[in-house]
Design a protein around this motif. Structure first.
Motif, PDB file in Angstrom:
ATOM      1  N   ASN A   1       0.020   4.261   2.461  1.00 21.38           N
ATOM      2  CA  ASN A   1       0.118   4.130   3.906  1.00 21.38           C
ATOM      3  C   ASN A   1       1.373   3.398   4.368  1.00 21.38           C
ATOM      4  O   ASN A   1       1.691   3.409   5.550  1.00 21.38           O
ATOM      5  CB  ASN A   1      -1.112   3.373   4.441  1.00 21.38           C
ATOM      6  N   LEU A   2       2.078   2.756   3.445  1.00 20.92           N
ATOM      7  CA  LEU A   2       3.195   1.915   3.830  1.00 20.92           C
ATOM      8  C   LEU A   2       4.355   2.755   4.334  1.00 20.92           C
ATOM      9  O   LEU A   2       4.928   3.563   3.609  1.00 20.92           O
ATOM     10  CB  LEU A   2       3.639   1.079   2.622  1.00 20.92           C
ATOM     11  N   TRP A   3       4.682   2.590   5.593  1.00 21.30           N
ATOM     12  CA  TRP A   3       5.870   3.219   6.177  1.00 21.30           C
ATOM     13  C   TRP A   3       6.606   2.181   7.028  1.00 21.30           C
ATOM     14  O   TRP A   3       7.643   1.695   6.635  1.00 21.30           O
ATOM     15  CB  TRP A   3       5.493   4.447   7.007  1.00 21.30           C
ATOM     16  N   SER A   4       6.024   1.840   8.149  1.00 22.40           N
ATOM     17  CA  SER A   4       6.633   0.795   8.969  1.00 22.40           C
ATOM     18  C   SER A   4       5.619  -0.285   9.359  1.00 22.40           C
ATOM     19  O   SER A   4       5.948  -1.171  10.127  1.00 22.40           O
ATOM     20  CB  SER A   4       7.242   1.397  10.238  1.00 22.40           C
TER      21      SER A   4
ATOM     22  N   ASP B   1       0.859  -1.183   0.000  1.00 23.13           N
ATOM     23  CA  ASP B   1       0.000   0.000   0.000  1.00 23.13           C
ATOM     24  C   ASP B   1       0.898   1.236   0.000  1.00 23.13           C
ATOM     25  O   ASP B   1       1.409   1.652   1.036  1.00 23.13           O
ATOM     26  CB  ASP B   1      -0.911   0.002   1.223  1.00 23.13           C
ATOM     27  N   ALA B   2       1.107   1.835  -1.176  1.00 14.80           N
ATOM     28  CA  ALA B   2       2.059   2.943  -1.296  1.00 14.80           C
ATOM     29  C   ALA B   2       1.625   4.171  -0.507  1.00 14.80           C
ATOM     30  O   ALA B   2       2.465   4.966  -0.080  1.00 14.80           O
ATOM     31  CB  ALA B   2       2.247   3.310  -2.766  1.00 14.80           C
TER      32      ALA B   2
END
Length: 287
Positions: free
Chosen positions: A119-122, A116-117
């Motif tokens: 929301n994707l963080w950690s 999910d570009a």
């Protein structure tokens, strides 16, 4: 102590749930009944059906996971570790619900690791589907009980305690009988080990019926493994000896609750003071 919350889940070297980076967000199929296989047929010119005994198909377990890393690279490492642990399998592997006291054997048949570009963080998500051809739910603990054979001519006892195959075997029973308690809700298929010396050993499920007799002679140091689920009979754990099974034998099962098992055999000439030992191994079993 068994608890209602799902708790920790072990798959291979990975652990999901409390204390890990893989949070369990959903589980389906664990307490559900697998699909029923029935052979019901219509009653001609009557209401209702003729019904057959119900058996179940495979059990399908679905796991929802939340991945929690400290950085994007950390999250990627978690994703790659999960991917590596969920490759196609030749044989089922243990799936352990550590806080539910439940063991299954399954194969990973589906794996989703979406990206999910926005929301994707950690953090990320994953979904796994495991196919359990054996639908039974087993206890994590493996139980054992043992007894010497009842041989009136010899009148022997067997007070030996020994360790073998990674298990500890307790004190032998008396008079060729032992009690095996299946705390589950379904019949358990025990594994039976006979250690020689003995001739024509016989094992009987006294509580509910079922017995097997072997036209065989085991010398001191020889043993036989009998798997009541696969119906394999293996000398020294490897060499098939199914032909030793006497006609008319019925495979003993451990019904829910207490089960009394009787073990009989004949002493061998030239083996004074030695006794054969039956060891029964099982897990609490439910569907």
């Amino acid at each position: 102590m068994v608890q209602q919350r799902m708790g920790r889940i072990q798959w291979g070297d990975l652990q999901f749930g409390p204390g890990s980076r893989y949070h369990v967000t959903a589980v389906t199929g664990l307490d559900d009944m697998p699909d029923i296989r029935a052979e019901d047929i219509n009653r001609p010119d009557q209401h209702g059906d003729y019904t057959s005994p119900d058996t179940t198909g495979a059990r399908i377990i679905q796991l929802g996971l939340g991945l929690r890393g400290d950085t994007p690279d950390d999250l990627r490492a978690l994703t790659l570790a999960l991917r590596a642990a969920t490759q196609p399998q030749r044989q089922p592997a243990p799936l352990r619900f550590l806080d539910q006291d439940t063991l299954l054997y399954g194969k990973v048949r589906q794996r989703a690791l979406p990206y999910d570009a926005e929301n994707l963080w950690s953090t990320g998500t994953a979904a796994l589907e495991l196919y359990c051809a054996d639908p039974y739910l087993y206890s994590l603990e493996e139980h054992t009980a043992s007894t010497s054979e009842y041989s009136p001519a010899a009148g022997r006892t067997y007070p030996l305690v020994y360790v073998g195959a990674g298990r500890t075997y307790g004190d032998a029973g008396t008079s060729g009988r032992l009690t095996a308690v299946n705390s589950g809700a379904s019949p358990a298929y025990p594994v039976l080990r006979i250690d020689g010396p003995v001739a024509n050993p016989s094992i009987e499920q006294v509580t509910t019926g079922g017995s097997i007799t072997l036209d065989a002679t085991l010398q001191p140091g020889e043993y036989l493994i009998i798997d009541t689920r696969t119906r394999a009979i293996l000398l020294m754990g490897t060499s098939p000896r199914r032909t030793w099974l006497r006609a008319g034998s019925q495979w003993p099962l451990l019904q829910p609750g207490s089960n009394v098992i009787a073990y009989r055999g004949s002493a061998l000439p030239g083996a004074p003071g030695q006794s054969s030992l039956l060891t029964v191994t099982w897990r609490d079993t439910s569907l």
